[in-house]
Write an enzyme that holds these catalytic residues in place. Structure first.
Site, PDB file in Angstrom:
ATOM      1  N   CYS A 257       0.829  -1.205   0.000  1.00  0.00           N
ATOM      2  CA  CYS A 257       0.000   0.000   0.000  1.00  0.00           C
ATOM      3  C   CYS A 257       0.862   1.254   0.000  1.00  0.00           C
ATOM      4  O   CYS A 257       0.347   2.364   0.128  1.00  0.00           O
ATOM      5  CB  CYS A 257      -0.956   0.004   1.196  1.00  0.00           C
ATOM      6  SG  CYS A 257      -0.131  -0.052   2.809  1.00  0.00           S
TER       7      CYS A 257
ATOM      8  N   GLU B  81      -1.847   1.162  -4.862  1.00  0.00           N
ATOM      9  CA  GLU B  81      -1.743  -0.197  -4.320  1.00  0.00           C
ATOM     10  C   GLU B  81      -1.076  -1.049  -5.396  1.00  0.00           C
ATOM     11  O   GLU B  81      -1.490  -1.034  -6.562  1.00  0.00           O
ATOM     12  CB  GLU B  81      -3.131  -0.743  -4.003  1.00  0.00           C
ATOM     13  CG  GLU B  81      -3.127  -1.965  -3.118  1.00  0.00           C
ATOM     14  CD  GLU B  81      -3.350  -1.629  -1.646  1.00  0.00           C
ATOM     15  OE1 GLU B  81      -3.353  -2.570  -0.839  1.00  0.00           O
ATOM     16  OE2 GLU B  81      -3.521  -0.438  -1.320  1.00  0.00           O
TER      17      GLU B  81
END
Length: 365
Positions: free
Chosen positions: A323, A357
């Protein structure tokens, strides 16, 4: 939040800019072409949080726009799911005229699902009393004529569940349906449809795997449950107790029989694997019996700590969901010494933001 950037007509252009930026940032690792998985341009977020503004008889949701440096009224919210937007309108109409429910209400959190469930958390700067409970119960009954809804009240050192504090999401992943218990105030993937694409990509990346899978930072079992079909056995670790409890529920409800969850940190598990320390939580679990050729990691934004990174390097294949591209890049400096990136993916969990992401498959050189 930057409301001006939330324009569905510019979504494809914004996503292309992310792809280019990602490829340039990781060019030194000679990655393959980035596989890009787009989001819906609107109504993609399954959870949302709003502050509440009291203005005389008026009451409304607002967010803070960092670009404008001011609060912005949000009667509707483009990124939020259709279900959340519907609930926003229905809920505010009931809160405004009710003195007990609106008194010192400062925040409302919504958690919705593709399966049609929605959880509403009302946060207060006061202790909640019997009058609040009675009014909240009546509110739930009224909203239940339109929604599959549960309501939670929160104040300092106080939490009132009128029914339950979770929802159950249903995700169609390839030809299988997976159910996931998602607990209020715990981490869940915010963009459910992109989450499905992430699961399908991970399943595809681990097709024809040999042996067992080790997963660190497994959360509620989101990935390990879906990936269990590709491995003989799966051993997964997670530290947060609510997530472990949800994972155990999800394992049972999905009928997964080859997945073992251990409640411990990645750092402690690294020590256990290196036989530096023994842990009571591992009693009855024969770590040496696992033949894990593949390791799956989905670490927090800080990335993987040095000891765990050394552990990760010991596996033939590494599936890394990140992330935070900055910490992924930092971790790849070491992993690239022994492994080569063979697949590289961008999942647009957060449209109209700089957030990226990513998914990386590394295989030993």
């Amino acid at each position: 939040m930057n409301l001006a950037a939330m324009d569905p007509q510019t979504y494809d252009t914004q996503l292309e800019h992310k792809r280019i930026k990602l490829e340039q940032a990781f060019a030194q690792f000679e990655t393959p072409s980035v596989e890009v998985f787009a989001s819906e341009p609107a109504n993609y977020r399954m959870r949302a949080e709003f502050r509440m503004w009291h203005d005389g008889d008026d009451l409304y949701y607002y967010m803070f726009d960092k670009v404008l440096n001011e609060k912005v009224r949000c009667d509707q919210y483009l990124p939020a799911s259709v279900l959340i937007n519907q609930m926003m309108s229905a809920l505010i109409a009931e809160l405004k005229p009710n003195p007990s429910l609106r008194h010192k209400l400062f925040q409302v959190d919504f958690l919705s699902t593709l399966s049609g469930e929605i959880l509403v958390s009302l946060l207060y700067h006061r202790q909640l009393d019997d009058q609040w409970r009675a009014d909240a119960t009546a509110l739930k009954a009224k909203l239940s004529s339109q929604f599959n809804v549960n309501i939670i009240g929160r104040a300092r050192k106080q939490k009132i569940d009128l029914d339950k504090d979770f929802v159950v999401e249903s995700l169609q992943v390839n030809d299988k349906t997976f159910l996931y218990k998602q607990i209020e105030n715990s981490f869940t993937q915010p963009n459910a449809k992109v989450s499905v694409k992430m699961l399908e990509w991970a399943i595809d990346a681990t097709q024809n795997s040999q042996g067992d899978l080790l997963e660190l930072y497994c959360g509620n079992g989101n990935f390990s449950i879906a990936l269990a079909q590709n491995f003989n056995r799966v051993l997964a670790t997670e530290l947060a107790k609510p997530s472990v409890d949800a994972a155990q529920y999800n394992i049972e409800v999905n009928g997964i029989e080859n997945l073992q969850i251990i409640r411990m940190s990645a750092e402690d598990f690294s020590d256990a694997m290196a036989k530096k320390r023994s842990f009571r939580r591992l009693e009855g679990i024969d770590l040496d019996s696992y033949v894990c050729n593949t390791i799956f990691v989905d670490p927090p934004r800080a990335g993987i700590d040095p000891d765990t990174l050394a552990l990760v390097q010991g596996y033939e294949r590494i599936l890394y969901i990140s992330c935070n591209p900055e910490t992924l890049k930092d971790n790849l400096q070491q992993l690239n010494e022994t492994h080569k990136v063979t697949r590289f993916a961008l999942f647009d969990q957060f449209p109209y933001t700089d957030h990226m992401e990513t998914g990386v498959l590394l295989e030993r050189r």
